[in-house]
Design a protein around this motif. Structure first.
Motif, mmCIF file in Angstrom:
data_model
loop_
_atom_site.group_PDB
_atom_site.id
_atom_site.type_symbol
_atom_site.label_atom_id
_atom_site.label_comp_id
_atom_site.label_asym_id
_atom_site.label_seq_id
_atom_site.Cartn_x
_atom_site.Cartn_y
_atom_site.Cartn_z
ATOM 1 N N ALA A 62 -14.011 9.766 1.497
ATOM 2 C CA ALA A 62 -13.940 8.482 0.779
ATOM 3 C C ALA A 62 -15.036 8.394 -0.280
ATOM 4 O O ALA A 62 -14.782 7.988 -1.422
ATOM 5 N N GLY A 63 -16.262 8.773 0.084
ATOM 6 C CA GLY A 63 -17.359 8.732 -0.886
ATOM 7 C C GLY A 63 -17.155 9.721 -2.016
ATOM 8 O O GLY A 63 -17.448 9.414 -3.182
ATOM 9 N N PHE A 64 -16.643 10.890 -1.699
ATOM 10 C CA PHE A 64 -16.385 11.904 -2.721
ATOM 11 C C PHE A 64 -15.368 11.393 -3.736
ATOM 12 O O PHE A 64 -15.538 11.572 -4.944
ATOM 13 N N ARG A 65 -14.326 10.749 -3.268
ATOM 14 C CA ARG A 65 -13.269 10.293 -4.178
ATOM 15 C C ARG A 65 -13.700 9.107 -5.027
ATOM 16 O O ARG A 65 -13.029 8.789 -6.007
ATOM 17 N N ARG A 66 -14.790 8.465 -4.652
ATOM 18 C CA ARG A 66 -15.319 7.383 -5.493
ATOM 19 C C ARG A 66 -16.168 7.904 -6.644
ATOM 20 O O ARG A 66 -16.506 7.144 -7.569
ATOM 21 N N LEU A 67 -16.523 9.173 -6.611
ATOM 22 C CA LEU A 67 -17.315 9.743 -7.703
ATOM 23 C C LEU A 67 -16.469 9.845 -8.968
ATOM 24 O O LEU A 67 -15.249 10.045 -8.894
ATOM 25 N N PRO A 68 -17.086 9.728 -10.155
ATOM 26 C CA PRO A 68 -16.329 9.896 -11.402
ATOM 27 C C PRO A 68 -15.717 11.289 -11.460
ATOM 28 O O PRO A 68 -16.419 12.286 -11.309
ATOM 29 N N GLN A 69 -14.423 11.343 -11.648
ATOM 30 C CA GLN A 69 -13.733 12.630 -11.669
ATOM 31 C C GLN A 69 -12.361 12.480 -12.287
ATOM 32 O O GLN A 69 -11.818 11.382 -12.386
ATOM 33 N N SER A 70 -11.821 13.597 -12.689
ATOM 34 C CA SER A 70 -10.432 13.652 -13.118
ATOM 35 C C SER A 70 -9.745 14.742 -12.304
ATOM 36 O O SER A 70 -10.399 15.557 -11.657
ATOM 37 N N ARG A 71 -8.436 14.728 -12.318
ATOM 38 C CA ARG A 71 -7.672 15.668 -11.503
ATOM 39 C C ARG A 71 -6.928 16.659 -12.381
ATOM 40 O O ARG A 71 -6.195 16.262 -13.298
#
Length: 423
Positions: A62-71
């Motif tokens: 959950a914390g990882f997916r809240r980081l700024p990122q694109s897929r």
């Protein structure tokens, strides 16, 4: 006397992941990082599905997916007369591991550091530059280091130097392709030829160009190529040219370089003034090597310290993290008992040598099939053939995305490091 169970040298992806895993096992672990923060541009930023799965197994999804990122959902290549040919379409993989995450490496490292800091046996020493190994009767028993006072980054000056020694039951070198420790231990890598170097730079990305990343599409020219990675407010550009070209490129000046970029990516020609001088070009001396032996008594090398990777495929971070997982799984119980032998270190190397060799062999094939002819001014003929096979062979189309996303012999989080995520 300063002492720890395991001294991890280098706060990159392998070092921070190893520190987190060992701390969760209860091992007294100290990570030494020479910089004052993780804010360094032009590092590998692709987090493959194998690493995303590992993060979930650690209870940190959950914390990882809240980081700024694109897929990144697919990888495609342009083929004359055939348009874009998709090499890897990750949408067919089983969710939630059907993409590659792209994020600034400093966000990922800060995330790992904050999670590791929750463990009482974890210590992170920033601004601690390791200068060499400490030996006792032929065994590595610690590291020497220097740091600066005043809270400034060691690269930017600051207070007076302070030198010290940190003793440890085991030293793990994760200090990159220019590893100080592997050189101090006399460990020699086997070098493989690489036909190109890379020059990284930034170009603005206005709000009108926001959106999901559909793929990373390279542009090929005459003896040159370019890739673009999307960031929140800029493009991270990589210009590829024959190895040994750095002096010539800089001597030709920034106007000539802008012309090269405009020729390869005319759609970005309207913002090339952002490249103000050749000082904005960050040269990467691309290397591909692998240590003949990854350890000596008391010291183990993993990640780029054991095997420098080409940027082809963007797999360096993930291979390093897999090394860290295997290292923690095999050595944490022994570190808790205070006994790690060279046979134990050899077991880690045996576990990770095969996947490393496989990935490097694939990179060498890519170099020979694509980049050697390209930078010799010839058309890389095998490329269209390979890509058309991918397009028209369903089996290859199904298998290749998984190979790219997970790699050979992906590791799982050891039981001692797993946590149930908070509701």
């Amino acid at each position: 006397m300063e002492r720890t169970g395991c001294a991890v040298v280098g706060g990159g992806p392998a070092g921070m992941m190893l520190g987190l895993l060992l701390a969760r096992a209860g091992v007294q672990v100290t990570v030494l990082e020479k910089h004052g923060d993780f804010l360094r541009d032009f590092r590998g930023d692709t987090v493959h599905a194998s690493t995303v799965r590992l993060i979930d197994e650690l209870g940190l999804g959950a914390g990882f997916r809240r980081l700024p990122q694109s897929r990144l959902n697919q990888v495609a290549f342009p083929i004359p007369g055939a348009g874009l040919v998709t090499v890897g379409d990750f949408s067919g993989l089983k969710p939630p591991y059907n993409y590659i995450a792209m994020m600034p490496q400093w966000d990922f490292l800060n995330f790992l550091a904050s999670e590791a800091a929750r463990e009482p046996s974890f210590t992170l020493l920033m601004q601690h530059e390791v200068t060499g190994l400490v030996f006792d009767g032929g065994r590595v028993t610690g590291v020497g280091y220097r740091t600066r006072g005043g809270g400034a980054d060691a690269d930017q000056g600051g207070g007076p130097n302070r030198e010290g020694v940190l003793h440890a039951d085991l030293v793990v070198a994760t200090d990159g392709r220019h590893s100080v420790l592997r050189r101090a231990a006399g460990l020699q890598p086997k070098q493989y030829p690489v036909p190109f170097d890379t020059w990284w730079f930034k170009l603005p990305r206005p709000a009108s160009e926001k959106g999901a990343v559909a793929g990373v599409v390279p542009a090929f020219g005459h003896r040159e190529a370019m890739i673009a990675l999307f960031r929140d407010d800029y493009y991270q550009m990589g210009y590829l040219a024959p190895k040994g070209s750095d002096a010539r490129i800089r001597a030709e000046g920034i106007e000539r370089f802008r012309e090269r970029v405009a020729r390869l990516r005319p759609d970005l020609a309207d913002r090339l003034d952002a490249i103000r001088s050749v000082d904005d070009l960050h040269w990467l001396d691309v290397r591909l090597d692998r240590l003949k032996r990854w350890y000596v008594d008391g010291l183990l090398c993993i990640g780029d310290a054991a095997h420098a990777m080409s940027p082809a495929g963007g797999v360096g971070i993930n291979l390093a993290i897999q090394d860290a997982v295997a290292t923690a799984a095999k050595l944490a119980p022994l570190l808790l008992e205070g006994r790690v032998t060279t046979k134990d270190l050899a077991r880690v190397e045996r576990r990770r040598r095969m996947p490393t060799a496989v990935v490097q062999d694939v990179q060498r094939i890519m170099h020979r099939a694509i980049f050697v002819p390209l930078f010799a001014g010839k058309t890389p003929r095998p490329l269209p053939v390979m890509l058309l096979i991918v397009r028209h062979a369903p089996v290859v189309g199904r298998v290749l995305p998984r190979v790219i996303a997970f790699g050979p012999l992906p590791e799982h989080a050891p039981a001692f490091a797993r946590r149930v995520p908070a509701p």
